[in-house]
Design a protein around this motif. Structure first.
Motif, mmCIF file in Angstrom:
data_model
loop_
_atom_site.group_PDB
_atom_site.id
_atom_site.type_symbol
_atom_site.label_atom_id
_atom_site.label_comp_id
_atom_site.label_asym_id
_atom_site.label_seq_id
_atom_site.Cartn_x
_atom_site.Cartn_y
_atom_site.Cartn_z
ATOM 1 N N ALA A 1 -6.679 2.626 -10.616
ATOM 2 C CA ALA A 1 -6.159 2.598 -9.249
ATOM 3 C C ALA A 1 -7.091 1.775 -8.355
ATOM 4 O O ALA A 1 -8.303 1.744 -8.572
ATOM 5 C CB ALA A 1 -6.040 4.021 -8.715
ATOM 6 N N ILE A 2 -6.480 1.102 -7.382
ATOM 7 C CA ILE A 2 -7.261 0.321 -6.410
ATOM 8 C C ILE A 2 -6.993 0.922 -5.026
ATOM 9 O O ILE A 2 -5.860 0.873 -4.525
ATOM 10 C CB ILE A 2 -6.837 -1.170 -6.435
ATOM 11 C CG1 ILE A 2 -7.114 -1.788 -7.821
ATOM 12 C CG2 ILE A 2 -7.556 -1.955 -5.337
ATOM 13 C CD1 ILE A 2 -6.571 -3.207 -8.004
ATOM 14 N N SER A 3 -8.033 1.517 -4.433
ATOM 15 C CA SER A 3 -7.834 2.113 -3.104
ATOM 16 C C SER A 3 -7.777 0.990 -2.068
ATOM 17 O O SER A 3 -8.226 -0.143 -2.329
ATOM 18 C CB SER A 3 -8.975 3.075 -2.771
ATOM 19 O OG SER A 3 -10.152 2.322 -2.566
ATOM 20 N N GLU A 4 -7.262 1.346 -0.899
ATOM 21 C CA GLU A 4 -7.185 0.337 0.167
ATOM 22 C C GLU A 4 -8.591 -0.182 0.481
ATOM 23 O O GLU A 4 -8.786 -1.387 0.669
ATOM 24 C CB GLU A 4 -6.539 0.959 1.415
ATOM 25 C CG GLU A 4 -6.401 -0.060 2.522
ATOM 26 C CD GLU A 4 -5.662 0.446 3.751
ATOM 27 O OE1 GLU A 4 -5.047 1.538 3.694
ATOM 28 O OE2 GLU A 4 -5.701 -0.273 4.768
ATOM 29 N N THR B 1 -0.678 -1.196 -4.701
ATOM 30 C CA THR B 1 0.098 -1.139 -5.944
ATOM 31 C C THR B 1 0.306 -2.525 -6.560
ATOM 32 O O THR B 1 -0.059 -2.770 -7.702
ATOM 33 C CB THR B 1 1.480 -0.489 -5.703
ATOM 34 O OG1 THR B 1 2.111 -1.140 -4.595
ATOM 35 C CG2 THR B 1 1.344 0.998 -5.433
ATOM 36 N N GLU C 1 -11.142 -0.381 -1.570
ATOM 37 C CA GLU C 1 -11.586 -1.277 -2.661
ATOM 38 C C GLU C 1 -10.916 -2.645 -2.539
ATOM 39 O O GLU C 1 -11.544 -3.669 -2.805
ATOM 40 C CB GLU C 1 -11.265 -0.652 -4.023
ATOM 41 C CG GLU C 1 -12.220 0.475 -4.375
ATOM 42 C CD GLU C 1 -11.754 1.298 -5.574
ATOM 43 O OE1 GLU C 1 -12.620 1.829 -6.264
ATOM 44 O OE2 GLU C 1 -10.528 1.424 -5.798
ATOM 45 N N LEU D 1 0.852 -1.191 0.000
ATOM 46 C CA LEU D 1 0.000 0.000 0.000
ATOM 47 C C LEU D 1 0.883 1.234 0.000
ATOM 48 O O LEU D 1 1.843 1.323 0.773
ATOM 49 C CB LEU D 1 -0.881 0.031 1.258
ATOM 50 C CG LEU D 1 -1.845 -1.147 1.439
ATOM 51 C CD1 LEU D 1 -2.429 -1.147 2.837
ATOM 52 C CD2 LEU D 1 -2.967 -1.072 0.395
ATOM 53 N N ASP E 1 0.314 5.526 -0.208
ATOM 54 C CA ASP E 1 -0.606 6.679 -0.261
ATOM 55 C C ASP E 1 -2.060 6.245 -0.456
ATOM 56 O O ASP E 1 -2.780 6.775 -1.312
ATOM 57 C CB ASP E 1 -0.197 7.642 -1.390
ATOM 58 C CG ASP E 1 1.219 8.172 -1.192
ATOM 59 O OD1 ASP E 1 1.618 8.346 -0.021
ATOM 60 O OD2 ASP E 1 1.928 8.382 -2.199
ATOM 61 N N PRO F 1 -4.087 -2.206 -11.219
ATOM 62 C CA PRO F 1 -3.532 -0.854 -11.304
ATOM 63 C C PRO F 1 -2.809 -0.620 -12.631
ATOM 64 O O PRO F 1 -2.229 -1.549 -13.200
ATOM 65 C CB PRO F 1 -2.541 -0.793 -10.130
ATOM 66 C CG PRO F 1 -3.020 -1.842 -9.179
ATOM 67 C CD PRO F 1 -3.576 -2.934 -10.042
ATOM 68 N N GLU G 1 -3.292 3.598 -1.735
ATOM 69 C CA GLU G 1 -3.610 2.731 -2.869
ATOM 70 C C GLU G 1 -2.794 1.441 -2.823
ATOM 71 O O GLU G 1 -1.641 1.458 -2.393
ATOM 72 C CB GLU G 1 -3.324 3.453 -4.195
ATOM 73 C CG GLU G 1 -4.370 4.511 -4.484
ATOM 74 C CD GLU G 1 -4.121 5.280 -5.769
ATOM 75 O OE1 GLU G 1 -3.222 4.885 -6.545
ATOM 76 O OE2 GLU G 1 -4.829 6.270 -5.984
#
Ligand SMILES: Cc1ncc(COP(=O)(O)O)c(C=O)c1O
Length: 287
Positions: free
Chosen positions: A226-229, A178, A231, A172, A174, A196, A176
């Protein structure tokens, strides 16, 4: 005794010697590739060699060989070694220096090393039950698209995962997600496959690209985004991909079940498609 390739020669593993003044040894100043070979056929060779060339250019090491020369060397290496399925590891370092200095002289001759080891079929239990992963802060540098041999952060991250009883760490940065410490990340949400986008914060995985290609070919909806935490944690399915581990379904993340805690339907579909592709490579029908 396995045969390795070192600076133009094929020789037994225990006779290969590299200078202690090699910049790979002293600084981790080099790049690498890992390429599976199925039934003697190198998997996605051209994209692997293109990524090698990109990594070399990014760190200003001249590519010591042309594509056909690389192909000849790697095919000979695979032919010399045992195993229907093998994993080829190759690395190119900036070369041997006269005295230790971070700055590099222009005229060094790169050191080229390659070895090949048998790889087993992935454990069927993996497709049945999936793997456990933990999330960790991405402590790596800003140029993760370069496949550098300087892997200390990856080593520490994976060790932390192993000590926590997990197979892999999902990183993770910021807010997101990775990629994994040695793999790329996919999630499935409402039937949509998401990974991503490529950029400096992740390695452009060859398996990642193949999974996207196979999704497109089989009409599976996908998006690069992008995949947020949040998500990641709310995903129906989470997969990790790499050349040697193929596609791994993550069924537990940080001790919490992913979806219903079992490999999901889209994973099972893609797993079948991927196995067929691999068999086609083994039979020389695909590259
Ligand atoms: C950090 C990282 N990301 C992704 C991958 C997957 O790349 P590939 O599919 O080319 O093996 C790897 C492979 O080792 C890796 O080390």
């Amino acid at each position: 005794m396995p045969t390795v390739f070192l600076n133009g020669e094929f020789l037994p593993h225990d006779q290969a010697r590299v200078s202690v003044m090699d910049r790979g040894f002293l600084f981790g100043d080099g790049v690498y590739e890992v390429i599976p070979a199925y039934g003697g056929h190198l998997f996605r060779l051209q994209p692997h060699l293109q990524r090698l060339d990109n990594s070399l250019q990014a760190v200003r090491i001249p590519n010591p060989y042309t594509e056909p020369q690389w192909q000849g060397i790697l095919e000979e290496l695979v032919g010399e070694n045992a195993g229907t399925d093998q994993s080829v590891y190759l690395q190119v370092t900036r070369g041997v220096m006269e005295r230790r200095d971070h700055a590099f002289p222009a005229d060094l001759k790169p050191t080229v090393f390659a070895m090949s080891n048998p790889i087993p079929e992935p454990d069927p239990a993996l497709a049945e039950h999936g793997i456990t992963a933990i999330s960790l802060d991405d402590i790596r540098w800003q140029s993760c698209h370069i496949k550098a041999i300087t892997l200390l952060p990856n080593v520490l991250l994976r060790q932390q995962a192993v000590e926590a009883g997990a197979a892999e760490a999902i990183l993770l940065r910021d807010g997101e997600a990775t990629e994994g410490a040695a793999s790329n990340l996919f999630i499935v949400r409402d039937g949509l496959l998401i990974t991503p986008p490529k950029g400096p914060l992740l390695l452009p995985g060859i398996t990642r690209d193949l999974v996207i290609e196979l999704a497109a070919r089989h009409g599976i909806p996908y998006r690069e985004g992008a995949i947020s935490e949040a998500e990641l944690r709310g995903a129906d399915e989470v997969w990790l991909t790499s050349s040697t581990k193929e596609i791994m379904p993550v069924t537990t993340l940080d001790g919490v079940p992913v979806g219903d805690g079992r490999p999901g339907p889209l994973y099972r579909q893609m797993h079948g498609i991927y196995r067929e592709y691999k068999q086609a490579v083994r039979e020389g029908r695909a590259g």
